[in-house]
Scaffold this active site. Structure first.
Site, PDB file in Angstrom:
ATOM      1  N   ASP A  32       0.872  -1.171   0.000  1.00 51.38           N
ATOM      2  CA  ASP A  32       0.000   0.000   0.000  1.00 51.38           C
ATOM      3  C   ASP A  32       0.915   1.228   0.000  1.00 51.38           C
ATOM      4  OD1 ASP A  32      -1.713   2.128   0.513  1.00 51.38           O
ATOM      5  OD2 ASP A  32      -2.926   1.026   1.968  1.00 51.38           O
TER       6      ASP A  32
ATOM      7  N   SER B 123       1.874  13.912 -15.235  1.00 54.36           N
ATOM      8  CA  SER B 123       0.643  14.185 -15.976  1.00 54.36           C
ATOM      9  C   SER B 123       0.744  15.577 -16.595  1.00 54.36           C
ATOM     10  CB  SER B 123      -0.572  14.133 -15.031  1.00 54.36           C
ATOM     11  OG  SER B 123      -1.725  14.678 -15.638  1.00 54.36           O
TER      12      SER B 123
ATOM     13  N   TYR C 185      -6.026  16.771  -7.381  1.00 59.88           N
ATOM     14  CA  TYR C 185      -5.158  15.955  -8.242  1.00 59.88           C
ATOM     15  C   TYR C 185      -4.105  16.790  -8.972  1.00 59.88           C
ATOM     16  CZ  TYR C 185      -3.764  12.649 -11.889  1.00 59.88           C
ATOM     17  OH  TYR C 185      -3.039  11.840 -12.725  1.00 59.88           O
TER      18      TYR C 185
ATOM     19  N   LYS D 250       0.133  16.615  -8.791  1.00 60.09           N
ATOM     20  CA  LYS D 250       0.996  16.432  -9.952  1.00 60.09           C
ATOM     21  C   LYS D 250       1.938  17.619 -10.169  1.00 60.09           C
ATOM     22  CE  LYS D 250      -0.136  12.286 -11.107  1.00 60.09           C
ATOM     23  NZ  LYS D 250       0.863  11.205 -11.025  1.00 60.09           N
TER      24      LYS D 250
END
Length: 552
Positions: free
Chosen positions: A67, A147, A162, A166
């Site tokens: 994890d 990304s 998010y 990034k």
């Protein structure tokens, strides 16, 4: 062009988030290349299924239940790998989560999970890999699967933390590069930044809508990203791909996806994203080599500006060897003639055209000759560039003008002429701007202060052209290729002797490395474009000496 993976055969690679999507595709590609891959993920059943699928491949796959949001899990995973598989050579930080939440009314636990996986988990895994590499004197490679949202915030519903995670990855890649530069190990770091790909990271609400876009090649698949990882790992030890930003040529899907909860000031539905899509590398992998295809360009016309020396010379050679008809533009006709003679027995052919890129009439006449004598233009490499030794506080206006006329205006004129010809002949061509790292970050380089400004302009011109072509629904590609310092004549003579030892020690990259990058970019399939490719040396200790010298 054959990129070699030989030095990684039998070496250990760690891939996080390996149970599905991009991670699974990367793991599979590396096992096929002969690496020993430790796949980290929570879903052990999926890792086991992947191990069984890859049981007869050249390499091996080892499932390690982990994890990434838990430090103890990560530490135990790396301990097991070191004790059972051996020293780590490659780490691909792929694990990432999306999380449906807003900033104005968000869920703290979702925020924590996004940061724990996308940022903190990445940092912990990177630290453990580097510790192991340094202890074992391994010149390894760290790849962060980033990304496009790590470079520009996009409109995506309920996923507002998010992009922040990034953006952090973008900064972590660069700060790690600088940190490693100071520590002087030759460990590489790459940020690979795609737009969305068809993986489980997307909310279920978009699955059905995305299905047709995947089928239409407007959104790419996980395997394409894995091909990019293989390319990055295939570069020579002294060359690193700092940033690889990849997207689709056709982004029309953006306007088709409707977000009923988000509207603009006019009350119209907003599209999914401001800059979304993905890249693919069309390649054939055979054993430990990656073969990129240039077949569709054979016999087609490419124009290379500044082709008489350095990077332009190397690009012209590479394209002629690939079977293209190359028009080489430069002022020094004698050098072009010598190069044409040198390449006379190659698969393609070089045609020298004397051209001064500061003069519009010369550029227009050159394109006119190419069209009348060689045929439609398919590729333009805007390579011509000058520095000019001058300051801003007490500079020479004529040097400023020359720098801007060549690096910005000449590039723009050549681009316009190429696109006019491509559109007139219905050619889905490719424009490549040979940019510079100085076009993304101002560097301390004495008496070349307008140069960086001109290259910042090239960065903007590449992106504005991409958006312009998108609005025209054209499938002409545009790529910005940004090298670090290269061993060419662009360096002032005052630095030649000092730089000589750095060139010999592979601290400055060669023109041929850039030419390889151009071939890679051109080898992608028609629906895919490399938006940004940044190539620099792993060891840049010469920069501190150049800065010291500038103060004398």
């Amino acid at each position: 062009m054959v990129l070699s993976m030989e030095r990684w055969v039998g070496r250990v690679a760690v891939v996080t988030g390996a149970s599905s999507g991009i991670g699974a595709a990367i793991a599979e590609a590396l096992v096929e290349q002969g690496l020993i891959v430790a796949g980290l993920a929570r879903r052990k059943d999926r890792l086991d299924a992947l191990a069984q699928k890859l049981s007869n491949k050249q390499g091996t796959f080892h499932p390690v239940k982990t994890d990434i949001s838990k430090e103890e899990d990560i530490l135990n995973a790396f301990k097991w790998i070191k004790e059972n598989l051996g020293p780590i050579h490659v780490l691909v930080n792929n694990a990432g989560v999306f999380g449906k939440t807003t900033l104005a009314d968000g869920d703290t636990e979702i925020w924590k999970n996004i940061l724990d996986v996308n940022v903190l988990g990445l940092c912990i895994a990177t630290r453990e890999a580097i510790r192991d590499m340094r202890e074992n004197n391994v010149d390894g490679h760290i790849i962060h699967i980033n990304s496009v949202t790590g470079h520009q915030v996009t409109t995506f519903p309920n996923a507002n933390l998010y992009p922040a995670s990034k953006f952090a990855v973008t900064a972590l890649a660069e700060t790690l590069r600088l940190e490693l530069l100071n520590l002087k190990p030759k460990i590489k770091i790459t940020s690979l930044s795609p737009g969305p790909v068809d993986t489980e990271i997307f909310p279920d609400v978009f699955k059905e809508q995305f299905k047709k876009f995947v089928e239409n090649k407007q959104i790419i698949e996980a395997e394409n990203v894995a091909d990019g990882v293989v390319y990055v790992l295939s570069t020579p030890p002294h060359v690193q791909i700092q940033e690889l930003t990849i997207r689709s040529v056709d982004e029309s899907f953006r306007s088709e996806i409707r977000l009923p909860t988000r509207r603009n000031q006019e009350g119209l539905d907003l599209g999914l994203s401001e800059q979304i899509s993905r890249y693919s590398v069309y390649c054939e992998v055979k054993k430990n080599t990656m073969v990129l295809s240039m077949d569709r360009w054979v016999g087609k016309v490419a124009i290379v500006t500044g082709a008489s020396s350095g990077i332009g010379h190397a690009i012209a050679v590479a394209l002629v060897e690939q079977g293209l008809i190359v028009a080489g533009l430069a002022r020094r006709k004698n050098r072009l003639d010598a190069l044409a003679k040198e390449l006379s027995n190659k698969k393609g052919k070089l045609h020298p055209i004397k051209t001064d890129m500061t003069k519009e009439e010369d550029i227009i006449n050159a394109f006119k000759w190419v069209k009348e004598n060689l045929g439609p233009v398919h590729i333009l490499i805007n390579n011509a560039g000058v520095t000019g030794s001058t300051s801003l506080a007490d500079g020479d206006t004529e040097i400023w003008k020359n720098t801007l006329n060549v690096n910005v205006l000449g590039l723009s004129i050549a681009t316009r002429e190429a696109i006019r010809d491509m559109r007139a002949n219905k050619v889905d061509g490719h424009i490549i701007h040979i940019n510079s790292i100085a076009g993304h970050q101002v560097t301390k380089f004495p008496d070349a202060n307008v140069y960086s400004a001109s290259k910042f302009a090239v960065t903007a011109l590449a992106e504005t052209l991409r958006l312009e072509l998108l609005s025209l629904k054209s499938k002409i590609k545009i790529t910005s290729l940004s090298p670090g310092p290269v061993d060419t004549e662009i360096f002032p003579d005052i630095y030649k002797e000092r730089l000589k030892k750095f060139i010999e020690e592979k601290q400055i990259i060669e023109p041929e490395n850039i030419a390889d990058g151009v071939v890679y970019v051109l080898s992608t399939p028609p629906h895919v474009q490399i938006q940004e490719l940044t190539i620099r040396s792993v060891d840049e200790s010469f920069r501190s000496e150049a800065a010291t010298y500038s103060s004398k």
